[in-house]
Scaffold this motif. Structure first.
Motif, PDB file in Angstrom:
ATOM      1  N   PRO A 191       5.983   1.664 -11.462  1.00 48.10           N
ATOM      2  CA  PRO A 191       5.683   2.266 -10.160  1.00 48.10           C
ATOM      3  C   PRO A 191       4.408   1.729  -9.514  1.00 48.10           C
ATOM      4  O   PRO A 191       4.335   1.628  -8.297  1.00 48.10           O
ATOM      5  CB  PRO A 191       5.544   3.758 -10.456  1.00 48.10           C
ATOM      6  N   ALA A 192       3.415   1.368 -10.322  1.00 44.75           N
ATOM      7  CA  ALA A 192       2.158   0.880  -9.751  1.00 44.75           C
ATOM      8  C   ALA A 192       2.316  -0.503  -9.115  1.00 44.75           C
ATOM      9  O   ALA A 192       1.499  -0.897  -8.276  1.00 44.75           O
ATOM     10  CB  ALA A 192       1.069   0.834 -10.821  1.00 44.75           C
ATOM     11  N   LEU A 193       3.355  -1.231  -9.493  1.00 48.20           N
ATOM     12  CA  LEU A 193       3.582  -2.551  -8.894  1.00 48.20           C
ATOM     13  C   LEU A 193       4.352  -2.459  -7.582  1.00 48.20           C
ATOM     14  O   LEU A 193       4.376  -3.404  -6.804  1.00 48.20           O
ATOM     15  CB  LEU A 193       4.342  -3.455  -9.871  1.00 48.20           C
ATOM     16  N   LYS A 194       5.000  -1.321  -7.361  1.00 51.40           N
ATOM     17  CA  LYS A 194       5.791  -1.135  -6.139  1.00 51.40           C
ATOM     18  C   LYS A 194       4.884  -0.601  -5.034  1.00 51.40           C
ATOM     19  O   LYS A 194       4.202   0.397  -5.197  1.00 51.40           O
ATOM     20  CB  LYS A 194       6.944  -0.167  -6.379  1.00 51.40           C
ATOM     21  N   GLN A 195       4.894  -1.298  -3.923  1.00 51.90           N
ATOM     22  CA  GLN A 195       4.044  -0.912  -2.804  1.00 51.90           C
ATOM     23  C   GLN A 195       4.898  -0.359  -1.674  1.00 51.90           C
ATOM     24  O   GLN A 195       6.039  -0.789  -1.480  1.00 51.90           O
ATOM     25  CB  GLN A 195       3.247  -2.116  -2.331  1.00 51.90           C
ATOM     26  N   PRO A 196       4.348   0.594  -0.927  1.00 48.59           N
ATOM     27  CA  PRO A 196       5.112   1.147   0.198  1.00 48.59           C
ATOM     28  C   PRO A 196       5.346   0.076   1.261  1.00 48.59           C
ATOM     29  O   PRO A 196       4.575  -0.883   1.361  1.00 48.59           O
ATOM     30  CB  PRO A 196       4.226   2.279   0.726  1.00 48.59           C
ATOM     31  N   PRO A 197       6.418   0.227   2.053  1.00 45.67           N
ATOM     32  CA  PRO A 197       6.677  -0.752   3.112  1.00 45.67           C
ATOM     33  C   PRO A 197       5.476  -0.852   4.052  1.00 45.67           C
ATOM     34  O   PRO A 197       4.832   0.148   4.356  1.00 45.67           O
ATOM     35  CB  PRO A 197       7.890  -0.192   3.852  1.00 45.67           C
ATOM     36  N   GLN A 198       5.171  -2.069   4.467  1.00 46.23           N
ATOM     37  CA  GLN A 198       4.058  -2.286   5.387  1.00 46.23           C
ATOM     38  C   GLN A 198       4.617  -2.594   6.766  1.00 46.23           C
ATOM     39  O   GLN A 198       5.554  -3.376   6.898  1.00 46.23           O
ATOM     40  CB  GLN A 198       3.177  -3.418   4.893  1.00 46.23           C
TER      41      GLN A 198
END
Length: 176
Positions: free
Chosen positions: A71-78
């Protein structure tokens, strides 16, 4: 008579068992001077051991399709003003294949400061023994696989399996 239906989603993977099986098969192939098979299986053993470590010790999870990710590698859409939101490519957070998987392991260890990772494991992460390994090498004629590369890959797979086994035996998730 109808054919049996296969489930849409396979059962959860057992990366630990798969890693051990691939490692033992790699050793057998190496002993029989089958470098292509041995090197391929050593890489798969290392991949499985890394995924087992990530899932059991470092907070990775399985998505609904049983693909491991952290989960820490997944970033919210920018999203830039007036533009469509840009989604992160799944390969950046799902745990796939070596050599990229090694970099993900190192990053997750760095992000998981609260978890116990011993100096031997930290030292092992400093240099990726699979930097030039690729799963497609299983199609080569064997001339590009040196004895030194094969031995390095077998040792790395063994070290990863041993680190996971140590964490399992101690019961506290510590990777030595």
């Amino acid at each position: 008579m109808t054919a049996p239906k296969t489930p849409a989603i396979p059962p959860p993977p057992d990366f630990w068992a798969a890693g051990q099986n691939h490692y033992h098969a790699a050793k057998l192939a190496a002993d029989r001077r089958l470098p292509v098979s041995a090197d391929h299986l050593a890489g798969l053993a290392a991949e499985c051991a890394i995924k087992a470590i990530l899932l059991a010790c470092l907070g990775s999870q399985l998505n609904p399709k049983n693909k491991p990710f952290h989960p820490a590698l997944k970033q919210p859409p920018q999203q830039q003003p007036g533009q469509k939101a840009k989604q992160q490519h799944y390969s950046e957070y799902e745990h796939g294949h070596l050599p990229g998987l090694w970099a993900q392991l190192a990053e997750v260890v760095k992000l998981s400061a609260g978890r116990q990772v011993g100096p031997m494991f930290q030292q092992m992460l400093l240099q990726n023994p699979f930097h030039s390994w690729h799963v497609a090498a299983r199609y080569c004629n064997g001339t590009s696989i040196s004895t030194a590369d094969l031995q390095r890959h077998l040792k790395a797979a063994y070290d990863l399996i041993a680190a996971f086994e140590y964490a399992r035996q101690t019961g506290n998730g510590t990777l030595r």
